[in-house]
Design an enzyme around this catalytic site. Structure first.
Site, PDB file in Angstrom:
ATOM      1  N   HIS A   1       0.836  -1.186   0.000  1.00 39.19           N
ATOM      2  CA  HIS A   1       0.000   0.000   0.000  1.00 39.19           C
ATOM      3  C   HIS A   1       0.875   1.241   0.000  1.00 39.19           C
ATOM      4  O   HIS A   1       2.030   1.213   0.429  1.00 39.19           O
ATOM      5  CB  HIS A   1      -0.910   0.020   1.236  1.00 39.19           C
ATOM      6  CG  HIS A   1      -1.848  -1.136   1.310  1.00 39.19           C
ATOM      7  ND1 HIS A   1      -3.083  -1.126   0.704  1.00 39.19           N
ATOM      8  CD2 HIS A   1      -1.720  -2.336   1.911  1.00 39.19           C
ATOM      9  CE1 HIS A   1      -3.688  -2.285   0.935  1.00 39.19           C
ATOM     10  NE2 HIS A   1      -2.870  -3.031   1.663  1.00 39.19           N
TER      11      HIS A   1
ATOM     12  N   ALA B   1      12.811 -20.450   8.070  1.00 35.34           N
ATOM     13  CA  ALA B   1      11.544 -20.336   8.793  1.00 35.34           C
ATOM     14  C   ALA B   1      11.250 -18.905   9.212  1.00 35.34           C
ATOM     15  O   ALA B   1      12.134 -18.181   9.680  1.00 35.34           O
ATOM     16  CB  ALA B   1      11.582 -21.235  10.024  1.00 35.34           C
TER      17      ALA B   1
ATOM     18  N   ALA C   1      16.604 -17.692   8.954  1.00 34.62           N
ATOM     19  CA  ALA C   1      15.292 -17.672   9.598  1.00 34.62           C
ATOM     20  C   ALA C   1      14.983 -16.296  10.170  1.00 34.62           C
ATOM     21  O   ALA C   1      15.847 -15.625  10.728  1.00 34.62           O
ATOM     22  CB  ALA C   1      15.246 -18.715  10.701  1.00 34.62           C
TER      23      ALA C   1
ATOM     24  N   ARG D   1      27.746 -13.454   3.960  1.00 32.70           N
ATOM     25  CA  ARG D   1      28.940 -13.979   3.297  1.00 32.70           C
ATOM     26  C   ARG D   1      28.516 -14.823   2.111  1.00 32.70           C
ATOM     27  O   ARG D   1      27.338 -15.174   1.964  1.00 32.70           O
ATOM     28  CB  ARG D   1      29.783 -14.827   4.259  1.00 32.70           C
ATOM     29  CG  ARG D   1      29.099 -16.080   4.790  1.00 32.70           C
ATOM     30  CD  ARG D   1      30.062 -16.900   5.632  1.00 32.70           C
ATOM     31  NE  ARG D   1      29.454 -18.082   6.219  1.00 32.70           N
ATOM     32  CZ  ARG D   1      29.328 -19.258   5.616  1.00 32.70           C
ATOM     33  NH1 ARG D   1      29.724 -19.409   4.342  1.00 32.70           N
ATOM     34  NH2 ARG D   1      28.795 -20.288   6.242  1.00 32.70           N
TER      35      ARG D   1
END
Length: 216
Positions: A114, A141, A159, A182
């Site tokens: 938006h 995750a 994650a 890296r």
């Protein structure tokens, strides 16, 4: 120009548009049925992805539930893609995913956004930008991939990362915002977790069999 055409071209558009809502509804209904499938119903899962997704190669699998604005209708999967639980793909624009991409649990891939301008937001005006994810990339995750991002091949997104900009091939990147830490290096061919070594004698043959190039 219709609102749907504006959406497809990455322009600002009215999310309440009747044409968009009617088309979206049919795919969301199909997705509800898809999410009722049992884990053992692999053939039915694949049939859904082949029917509804813009593209879906062989050997793809999704743990359920799966969430998507268009049920995956604007999602392009290569071959061998795996999505863990609660994969969310806000696919108002197209999402292109390469071969053998892995999504950890609770990953969000959102093309939708938006304006910062408050009057447009109050009126439910939005825009959507394509996302591209390269071959053999792993999205860790809880990561969030934002509109317009391209992630290269053979890359790992740590994650919990929030990916706000393009990430190149062959790197480890993480953080909020996500940044390259890296390159994937020779040491990664030797160690799989801290100082624990890869016992290649147990896996070389398996890798050779399963990592044969796809026939395209």
């Amino acid at each position: 120009m219709t609102q749907k055409e504006r959406m497809e071209q990455g322009m600002l558009y009215d999310t309440y548009d009747e044409e968009i809502a009617a088309q979206q509804k049919q795919y969301v209904e199909k997705m509800w049925e898809f999410n009722q499938l049992r884990p053992s119903q692999r053939a039915e899962k694949e049939a859904y992805m082949k029917e509804v997704f813009a593209e879906c190669g062989d050997g793809c699998y999704l743990e359920l539930p799966f969430r998507s604005n268009w049920g995956g209708h604007h999602v392009h999967f290569g071959k061998g893609v795996y999505g863990n639980y609660n994969l969310t793909m806000c696919d108002d624009a197209h999402i292109y995913v390469g071969n053998r991409v892995l999504f950890g649990p609770n990953v969000v891939v959102t093309t939708s956004s938006h304006s910062l301008e408050p009057e447009l937001r109050k009126a439910a005006i939005a825009f959507a930008k394509e996302i591209h994810i390269g071959d053999n990339t792993w999205i860790g995750a809880g990561s969030i991939i934002l509109p317009g991002v391209t992630i290269g091949k053979n890359t790992v997104i740590g994650a919990g990362s929030v990916v706000t900009r393009d990430i190149p091939d062959g790197v480890l990147a993480m953080g909020t915002p996500c940044r390259v830490v890296r390159e994937i290096e020779e040491q990664d061919n030797e160690f799989y977790f801290r100082s624990e070594r890869i016992d290649w004698e147990n896996f070389t043959q398996i890798c050779e069999e399963r990592n044969k190039p796809f026939n395209t």
